[in-house]
Scaffold this motif. Structure first.
Motif, PDB file in Angstrom:
ATOM      1  N   GLU A  31       0.830  -1.206   0.000  1.00 24.65           N
ATOM      2  CA  GLU A  31       0.000   0.000   0.000  1.00 24.65           C
ATOM      3  C   GLU A  31       0.868   1.262   0.000  1.00 24.65           C
ATOM      4  N   GLY A  32       0.536   2.188  -0.903  1.00 20.62           N
ATOM      5  CA  GLY A  32       1.260   3.444  -1.018  1.00 20.62           C
ATOM      6  C   GLY A  32       2.426   3.422  -1.977  1.00 20.62           C
ATOM      7  N   ASP A  33       2.848   2.247  -2.412  1.00 23.19           N
ATOM      8  CA  ASP A  33       3.974   2.160  -3.337  1.00 23.19           C
ATOM      9  C   ASP A  33       3.552   2.576  -4.740  1.00 23.19           C
ATOM     10  N   ASP A  40      -3.058   7.178 -23.587  1.00 22.16           N
ATOM     11  CA  ASP A  40      -2.950   8.341 -22.704  1.00 22.16           C
ATOM     12  C   ASP A  40      -1.555   8.547 -22.135  1.00 22.16           C
ATOM     13  N   GLY A  41      -0.548   8.013 -22.781  1.00 24.81           N
ATOM     14  CA  GLY A  41       0.809   8.169 -22.279  1.00 24.81           C
ATOM     15  C   GLY A  41       1.063   7.287 -21.068  1.00 24.81           C
ATOM     16  N   GLU A  42       2.084   7.667 -20.293  1.00 24.90           N
ATOM     17  CA  GLU A  42       2.416   6.905 -19.083  1.00 24.90           C
ATOM     18  C   GLU A  42       2.049   7.722 -17.853  1.00 24.90           C
ATOM     19  N   TRP A  43       1.511   7.026 -16.850  1.00 25.57           N
ATOM     20  CA  TRP A  43       1.064   7.670 -15.615  1.00 25.57           C
ATOM     21  C   TRP A  43       1.701   6.986 -14.409  1.00 25.57           C
ATOM     22  N   THR A  44       1.847   7.774 -13.339  1.00 24.86           N
ATOM     23  CA  THR A  44       2.197   7.189 -12.057  1.00 24.86           C
ATOM     24  C   THR A  44       0.910   6.905 -11.290  1.00 24.86           C
ATOM     25  N   ALA A  45       0.955   5.860 -10.513  1.00 22.61           N
ATOM     26  CA  ALA A  45      -0.185   5.491  -9.682  1.00 22.61           C
ATOM     27  C   ALA A  45       0.336   4.981  -8.348  1.00 22.61           C
ATOM     28  N   ARG A  46      -0.535   4.917  -7.377  1.00 26.45           N
ATOM     29  CA  ARG A  46      -0.199   4.387  -6.058  1.00 26.45           C
ATOM     30  C   ARG A  46      -1.117   3.227  -5.722  1.00 26.45           C
ATOM     31  N   ILE A  47      -0.578   2.254  -5.031  1.00 28.01           N
ATOM     32  CA  ILE A  47      -1.399   1.125  -4.600  1.00 28.01           C
ATOM     33  C   ILE A  47      -2.283   1.616  -3.458  1.00 28.01           C
ATOM     34  N   ALA A  48      -3.590   1.685  -3.720  1.00 33.97           N
ATOM     35  CA  ALA A  48      -4.539   2.194  -2.725  1.00 33.97           C
ATOM     36  C   ALA A  48      -5.119   1.072  -1.873  1.00 33.97           C
ATOM     37  N   PRO A  94      -4.196  -3.049  -1.444  1.00 35.28           N
ATOM     38  CA  PRO A  94      -3.433  -4.214  -1.904  1.00 35.28           C
ATOM     39  C   PRO A  94      -4.163  -5.543  -1.690  1.00 35.28           C
ATOM     40  N   HIS A  95      -5.429  -5.591  -2.071  1.00 36.72           N
ATOM     41  CA  HIS A  95      -6.183  -6.825  -1.918  1.00 36.72           C
ATOM     42  C   HIS A  95      -5.609  -7.881  -2.857  1.00 36.72           C
ATOM     43  N   ARG A  96      -5.352  -9.065  -2.340  1.00 34.74           N
ATOM     44  CA  ARG A  96      -4.624 -10.064  -3.117  1.00 34.74           C
ATOM     45  C   ARG A  96      -5.462 -10.679  -4.247  1.00 34.74           C
ATOM     46  N   LEU A 133      -5.439   0.471  -7.812  1.00 38.79           N
ATOM     47  CA  LEU A 133      -4.469   1.538  -8.001  1.00 38.79           C
ATOM     48  C   LEU A 133      -5.190   2.868  -8.161  1.00 38.79           C
ATOM     49  N   GLU A 134      -4.599   3.922  -7.613  1.00 38.59           N
ATOM     50  CA  GLU A 134      -5.135   5.273  -7.791  1.00 38.59           C
ATOM     51  C   GLU A 134      -4.164   6.075  -8.637  1.00 38.59           C
TER      52      GLU A 134
END
Length: 266
Positions: free
Chosen positions: A49-51, A60-68, A70-72, A77-78
């Motif tokens: 979470e948060g990584d 749409d190109g490349e984006w950064t996202a964060r693990i909101a 981490p359900h297995r 991702l946000e």
């Protein structure tokens, strides 16, 4: 640290995992990962979470996202922000006659890495493996694109007979076909008469524009196929040198030459 992460670090790139997701991107959007991608992010790459994760969808190109979350069974991702604008690979297609499964998989993988826009499996008179599995090819292309920083996936076209492909060909797209044989049936590999020109020379003589490369089956093109190909104005017969290459080697060699002369390697 994995070899993939080590290579990225050496090049000064982000070491965040990179995934292709076929979904529209927008800031703060929340996207669910498949079970396979979740396993890769959480278990293989050991992220939580948060990584950060890098995403691309081919539009749409490349984006950064964060693990909101981490359900297995399906991590969420946000999306945060776009980091690279969308770009496209050169307008190059690859036509190839399928060979054994492992070698065909290698061809799809390397074609993706080397920037092919469309992949067209074709059957010829001497094709020995005429089965094509677009779903499997898509998985291979997806993994190759994720690893090589490509911003899109090649289109995987359903397998079709070479005759039908040539019947519907747009003559504005030059077709370079690798022809290892000459025209003398009484000599090994057709002798010297009728040999194709060296690929580098042929490429340099043509104007820039849409192009396609074609690699034949392990047994080579049948005489009637060679005859028809050489009669078409949009076709160029090219040689990859004095040695007879395996199909997968010929694909890599031909794509490398085209990218060096006409593609985006410059």
């Amino acid at each position: 640290m994995t070899a993939r992460r080590s290579a990225a670090k050496a090049k000064g790139m982000s070491t965040d995992p990179r995934l292709f997701l076929d979904s529209p991107f927008a800031a703060a959007a929340r996207l669910a990962l498949s079970r396979e991608d979740t396993h890769y992010i959480l278990n293989v790459m050991r992220r939580g979470e948060g990584d950060g994760v890098r995403l691309f969808n081919g539009r749409d190109g490349e984006w950064t996202a964060r693990i909101a979350d981490p359900h297995r069974k399906g991590a969420i991702l946000e999306l945060v922000a776009q980091t690279r604008a969308q770009t496209s690979v050169p307008d190059l297609w690859l036509l190839f006659a399928p060979v054994k499964r492992q070698k065909t998989d290698l061809i799809v993988e390397k074609a993706t890495e080397l920037g092919v826009r469309e992949i067209h499996p074709v059957t010829t008179r001497r094709t020995q493996a005429d089965r094509s599995k677009p779903e499997r090819f898509h998985i291979i292309a997806k993994e190759a694109a994720e690893q090589t920083e490509r911003l899109d996936l090649p289109e995987i076209v359903p397998i079709e007979r070479l005759e039908r492909v040539l019947d519907g060909w747009d003559p504005a797209r030059i077709l370079y076909y690798c022809d290892e044989a000459g025209d003398d049936d009484g000599e090994p590999w057709g002798g010297n008469a009728g040999r194709a020109g060296p690929m580098l020379d042929v490429l340099r003589a043509d104007p820039a524009g849409p192009a396609a490369l074609m690699i034949g089956p392990e047994g080579g093109f049948a005489p009637e196929e060679r005859t028809r190909l050489r009669q078409l104005d949009f076709v160029r017969a090219v040689s990859l040198g004095p040695r007879i290459l395996r199909a997968e080697t010929a694909v890599i060699a031909a794509l490398s030459l085209w990218q060096a002369v006409r593609g985006d390697w410059g």
